[in-house]
Design a protein around this motif. Structure first.
Motif, PDB file in Angstrom:
ATOM      1  N   GLU A   1       0.850  -1.189   0.000  1.00  0.00           N
ATOM      2  CA  GLU A   1       0.000   0.000   0.000  1.00  0.00           C
ATOM      3  C   GLU A   1       0.884   1.236   0.000  1.00  0.00           C
ATOM      4  OE1 GLU A   1      -4.212  -1.321   1.900  1.00  0.00           O
ATOM      5  OE2 GLU A   1      -2.764  -0.410   3.271  1.00  0.00           O
ATOM      6  N   THR A   2       0.795   2.008  -1.070  1.00  0.00           N
ATOM      7  CA  THR A   2       1.635   3.194  -1.241  1.00  0.00           C
ATOM      8  C   THR A   2       0.816   4.453  -0.979  1.00  0.00           C
ATOM      9  OG1 THR A   2       2.864   2.022  -2.953  1.00  0.00           O
ATOM     10  CG2 THR A   2       3.179   4.405  -2.815  1.00  0.00           C
ATOM     11  N   PRO A   3       1.326   5.363  -0.122  1.00  0.00           N
ATOM     12  CA  PRO A   3       0.567   6.588   0.176  1.00  0.00           C
ATOM     13  C   PRO A   3       0.694   7.628  -0.933  1.00  0.00           C
ATOM     14  CG  PRO A   3       2.619   6.578   1.407  1.00  0.00           C
ATOM     15  CD  PRO A   3       2.553   5.258   0.690  1.00  0.00           C
ATOM     16  N   TYR A   4      -0.425   8.245  -1.259  1.00  0.00           N
ATOM     17  CA  TYR A   4      -0.474   9.351  -2.214  1.00  0.00           C
ATOM     18  C   TYR A   4      -1.425  10.404  -1.671  1.00  0.00           C
ATOM     19  CZ  TYR A   4       1.531   6.184  -5.749  1.00  0.00           C
ATOM     20  OH  TYR A   4       2.336   5.333  -6.449  1.00  0.00           O
ATOM     21  N   LEU A   5      -1.422  11.560  -2.334  1.00  0.00           N
ATOM     22  CA  LEU A   5      -2.420  12.576  -2.041  1.00  0.00           C
ATOM     23  C   LEU A   5      -3.597  12.373  -2.984  1.00  0.00           C
ATOM     24  CD1 LEU A   5      -0.309  15.832  -1.505  1.00  0.00           C
ATOM     25  CD2 LEU A   5      -1.488  14.460   0.225  1.00  0.00           C
ATOM     26  N   GLY A   6      -4.783  12.243  -2.413  1.00  0.00           N
ATOM     27  CA  GLY A   6      -5.974  12.030  -3.209  1.00  0.00           C
ATOM     28  C   GLY A   6      -6.886  13.234  -3.180  1.00  0.00           C
ATOM     29  N   ALA A   7      -8.185  12.983  -3.320  1.00  0.00           N
ATOM     30  CA  ALA A   7      -9.174  14.060  -3.342  1.00  0.00           C
ATOM     31  C   ALA A   7      -9.099  14.901  -2.077  1.00  0.00           C
ATOM     32  CB  ALA A   7     -10.577  13.466  -3.486  1.00  0.00           C
ATOM     33  N   LYS A   8      -9.223  16.212  -2.246  1.00  0.00           N
ATOM     34  CA  LYS A   8      -9.178  17.196  -1.163  1.00  0.00           C
ATOM     35  C   LYS A   8      -7.833  17.202  -0.428  1.00  0.00           C
ATOM     36  CE  LYS A   8     -14.172  16.942  -0.453  1.00  0.00           C
ATOM     37  NZ  LYS A   8     -15.280  16.654   0.492  1.00  0.00           N
ATOM     38  N   GLY A   9      -6.804  16.673  -1.091  1.00  0.00           N
ATOM     39  CA  GLY A   9      -5.464  16.675  -0.508  1.00  0.00           C
ATOM     40  C   GLY A   9      -5.290  15.686   0.622  1.00  0.00           C
ATOM     41  N   LYS A  10      -6.213  14.740   0.762  1.00  0.00           N
ATOM     42  CA  LYS A  10      -6.122  13.751   1.834  1.00  0.00           C
ATOM     43  C   LYS A  10      -5.216  12.593   1.417  1.00  0.00           C
ATOM     44  CE  LYS A  10     -10.681  14.692   3.829  1.00  0.00           C
ATOM     45  NZ  LYS A  10     -12.001  14.122   4.195  1.00  0.00           N
TER      46      LYS A  10
ATOM     47  N   SER B   1      -1.231  -2.545  -4.594  1.00  0.00           N
ATOM     48  CA  SER B   1      -0.618  -3.283  -5.698  1.00  0.00           C
ATOM     49  C   SER B   1      -0.159  -4.617  -5.130  1.00  0.00           C
ATOM     50  CB  SER B   1       0.567  -2.515  -6.305  1.00  0.00           C
ATOM     51  OG  SER B   1       1.574  -2.292  -5.331  1.00  0.00           O
ATOM     52  N   PHE B   2       0.013  -5.599  -5.997  1.00  0.00           N
ATOM     53  CA  PHE B   2       0.472  -6.899  -5.524  1.00  0.00           C
ATOM     54  C   PHE B   2       1.936  -6.818  -5.096  1.00  0.00           C
ATOM     55  CE2 PHE B   2      -2.953  -9.117  -8.102  1.00  0.00           C
ATOM     56  CZ  PHE B   2      -3.639  -9.545  -6.981  1.00  0.00           C
ATOM     57  N   ALA B   3       2.264  -7.400  -3.960  1.00  0.00           N
ATOM     58  CA  ALA B   3       3.646  -7.438  -3.480  1.00  0.00           C
ATOM     59  C   ALA B   3       4.398  -8.558  -4.191  1.00  0.00           C
ATOM     60  CB  ALA B   3       3.667  -7.675  -1.967  1.00  0.00           C
TER      61      ALA B   3
ATOM     62  N   ALA C   1      -3.570  12.287 -11.966  1.00  0.00           N
ATOM     63  CA  ALA C   1      -2.577  11.332 -11.484  1.00  0.00           C
ATOM     64  C   ALA C   1      -2.454  11.411  -9.962  1.00  0.00           C
ATOM     65  CB  ALA C   1      -1.221  11.622 -12.119  1.00  0.00           C
ATOM     66  N   PRO C   2      -2.347  10.260  -9.276  1.00  0.00           N
ATOM     67  CA  PRO C   2      -2.057  10.302  -7.841  1.00  0.00           C
ATOM     68  C   PRO C   2      -0.725  11.018  -7.617  1.00  0.00           C
ATOM     69  CG  PRO C   2      -2.666   8.081  -8.546  1.00  0.00           C
ATOM     70  CD  PRO C   2      -2.441   8.881  -9.784  1.00  0.00           C
ATOM     71  N   LEU C   3      -0.644  11.845  -6.594  1.00  0.00           N
ATOM     72  CA  LEU C   3       0.548  12.662  -6.386  1.00  0.00           C
ATOM     73  C   LEU C   3       1.304  12.202  -5.147  1.00  0.00           C
ATOM     74  CD1 LEU C   3       1.706  15.180  -7.888  1.00  0.00           C
ATOM     75  CD2 LEU C   3       0.805  16.546  -6.004  1.00  0.00           C
ATOM     76  N   LEU C   4       2.630  12.139  -5.263  1.00  0.00           N
ATOM     77  CA  LEU C   4       3.455  11.797  -4.115  1.00  0.00           C
ATOM     78  C   LEU C   4       3.288  12.841  -3.014  1.00  0.00           C
ATOM     79  CD1 LEU C   4       6.797  10.812  -5.914  1.00  0.00           C
ATOM     80  CD2 LEU C   4       5.107   9.250  -4.916  1.00  0.00           C
ATOM     81  N   LEU C   5       3.374  12.404  -1.769  1.00  0.00           N
ATOM     82  CA  LEU C   5       3.206  13.324  -0.649  1.00  0.00           C
ATOM     83  C   LEU C   5       4.254  14.427  -0.678  1.00  0.00           C
ATOM     84  CD1 LEU C   5       1.351  10.999   0.278  1.00  0.00           C
ATOM     85  CD2 LEU C   5       2.193  11.363   2.591  1.00  0.00           C
ATOM     86  N   SER C   6       5.471  14.058  -1.031  1.00  0.00           N
ATOM     87  CA  SER C   6       6.551  15.051  -1.067  1.00  0.00           C
ATOM     88  C   SER C   6       6.313  16.090  -2.156  1.00  0.00           C
ATOM     89  CB  SER C   6       7.897  14.357  -1.286  1.00  0.00           C
ATOM     90  OG  SER C   6       7.879  13.574  -2.470  1.00  0.00           O
ATOM     91  N   ASP C   7       5.692  15.684  -3.262  1.00  0.00           N
ATOM     92  CA  ASP C   7       5.368  16.647  -4.325  1.00  0.00           C
ATOM     93  C   ASP C   7       4.272  17.601  -3.862  1.00  0.00           C
ATOM     94  OD1 ASP C   7       7.236  15.622  -6.011  1.00  0.00           O
ATOM     95  OD2 ASP C   7       5.829  14.502  -7.263  1.00  0.00           O
ATOM     96  N   GLY C   8       3.343  17.068  -3.100  1.00  0.00           N
ATOM     97  CA  GLY C   8       2.262  17.904  -2.586  1.00  0.00           C
ATOM     98  C   GLY C   8       2.784  19.021  -1.696  1.00  0.00           C
ATOM     99  N   ALA C   9       3.874  18.738  -0.980  1.00  0.00           N
ATOM    100  CA  ALA C   9       4.458  19.743  -0.093  1.00  0.00           C
ATOM    101  C   ALA C   9       5.087  20.888  -0.874  1.00  0.00           C
ATOM    102  CB  ALA C   9       5.511  19.090   0.817  1.00  0.00           C
ATOM    103  N   LEU C  10       5.308  20.688  -2.174  1.00  0.00           N
ATOM    104  CA  LEU C  10       5.950  21.711  -3.005  1.00  0.00           C
ATOM    105  C   LEU C  10       4.954  22.494  -3.862  1.00  0.00           C
ATOM    106  CD1 LEU C  10       8.974  19.541  -4.200  1.00  0.00           C
ATOM    107  CD2 LEU C  10       9.094  21.482  -2.626  1.00  0.00           C
TER     108      LEU C  10
END
Length: 239
Positions: free
Chosen positions: A72-81, A87-89, A115-124
């Motif tokens: 399970e990979t974290p991304y920023l989704g709707a409303k920035g949450k 994905s299969f391991a 596109a799902p956005l990386l958390l670090s990209d969201g910070a920028l």
């Protein structure tokens, strides 16, 4: 006379067409606010049923190779949450991302979206770029329709915001068709422009817009946000 006509095969056909057109108009008018979510759920459920044998095989392979089924990979989704996408391991390419239909079924993802956005990209991101989070991320990137090889990240974010604002039924259908055709033809992802190979943070670093320290700070902020989210989830589960 109209009643007599409607009782004929031609009348049945005309009545069916009228009902179908009326249904399409209703769905189109309410697509952005309601029916997009409904259709995502319905088609995701169908996809899960149809692909269930492959999902079971993929789960067994992942369990055997990695000791667990899903990554399970974290991304920023709707409303920035923060959202976690499956994905299969221990599986490379092919069916690796098939479990994301479960994310669509669970309402974390859409068939078509940004596109799902990386958390670090969201910070920028700047405040003016936050409109891209007005809808759910998509399994199929809408940029396949209007993106191009020379597109910058900022242009992509602007198109994201435009897509979020419109979200039309026939546009989504056309995006799916175009993506299927591109896959069959073996086309690459040049339509993603700068976003095809590098993350937003890496792109800014390559341009010289930010420094290594700025990127490291963004990643650290993302890690802290993730830890806080995990703590909130843990506290919620204890209640």
């Amino acid at each position: 006379m109209l009643d007599d006509f409607l009782k004929t095969p031609a009348g049945h056909a005309v009545f069916g067409v009228v009902i179908a057109v009326a249904a399409i108009v209703i769905i189109e008018l309410n697509y952005r606010l309601f029916f997009k979510y409904v259709l995502d759920f319905v088609f995701a459920l169908i996809a899960v049923i149809v692909t269930s044998p492959v999902l079971i095989v993929g789960a067994a392979i992942s369990k055997k190779r990695a000791g667990f089924v899903f990554e399970e990979t974290p991304y920023l989704g709707a409303k920035g949450k923060i959202i976690y996408l499956k994905s299969f391991a221990g599986v490379s390419r092919g069916i690796k991302n098939l479990p994301k239909i479960l994310d669509i079924l669970g309402g974390r993802l859409s068939f078509v979206g940004v596109a799902p956005l990386l958390l670090s990209d969201g910070a920028l991101l700047e405040d003016s770029q936050m409109d891209r989070f007005a809808t759910r991320a998509g399994l199929i990137n809408h940029l396949v329709l209007r993106g191009h090889e020379g597109m910058t990240c900022e242009e992509a974010f602007a198109l994201d915001a435009r897509y979020c604002k419109k979200r039309e039924l026939f546009t989504d259908i056309f995006i799916v068709i175009k993506r299927l055709i591109a896959s069959i033809r073996g086309d690459g992802k040049s339509y993603l422009g700068e976003t095809a190979e590098l993350s937003y943070g890496e792109t800014l670093l390559k341009r010289g817009t930010i420094t290594e320290t700025d990127l490291a700070n963004a990643k650290r902020n993302a890690e802290e946000a993730l830890k806080n989210e995990e703590m909130r989830a843990e506290l919620k589960n204890r209640k």
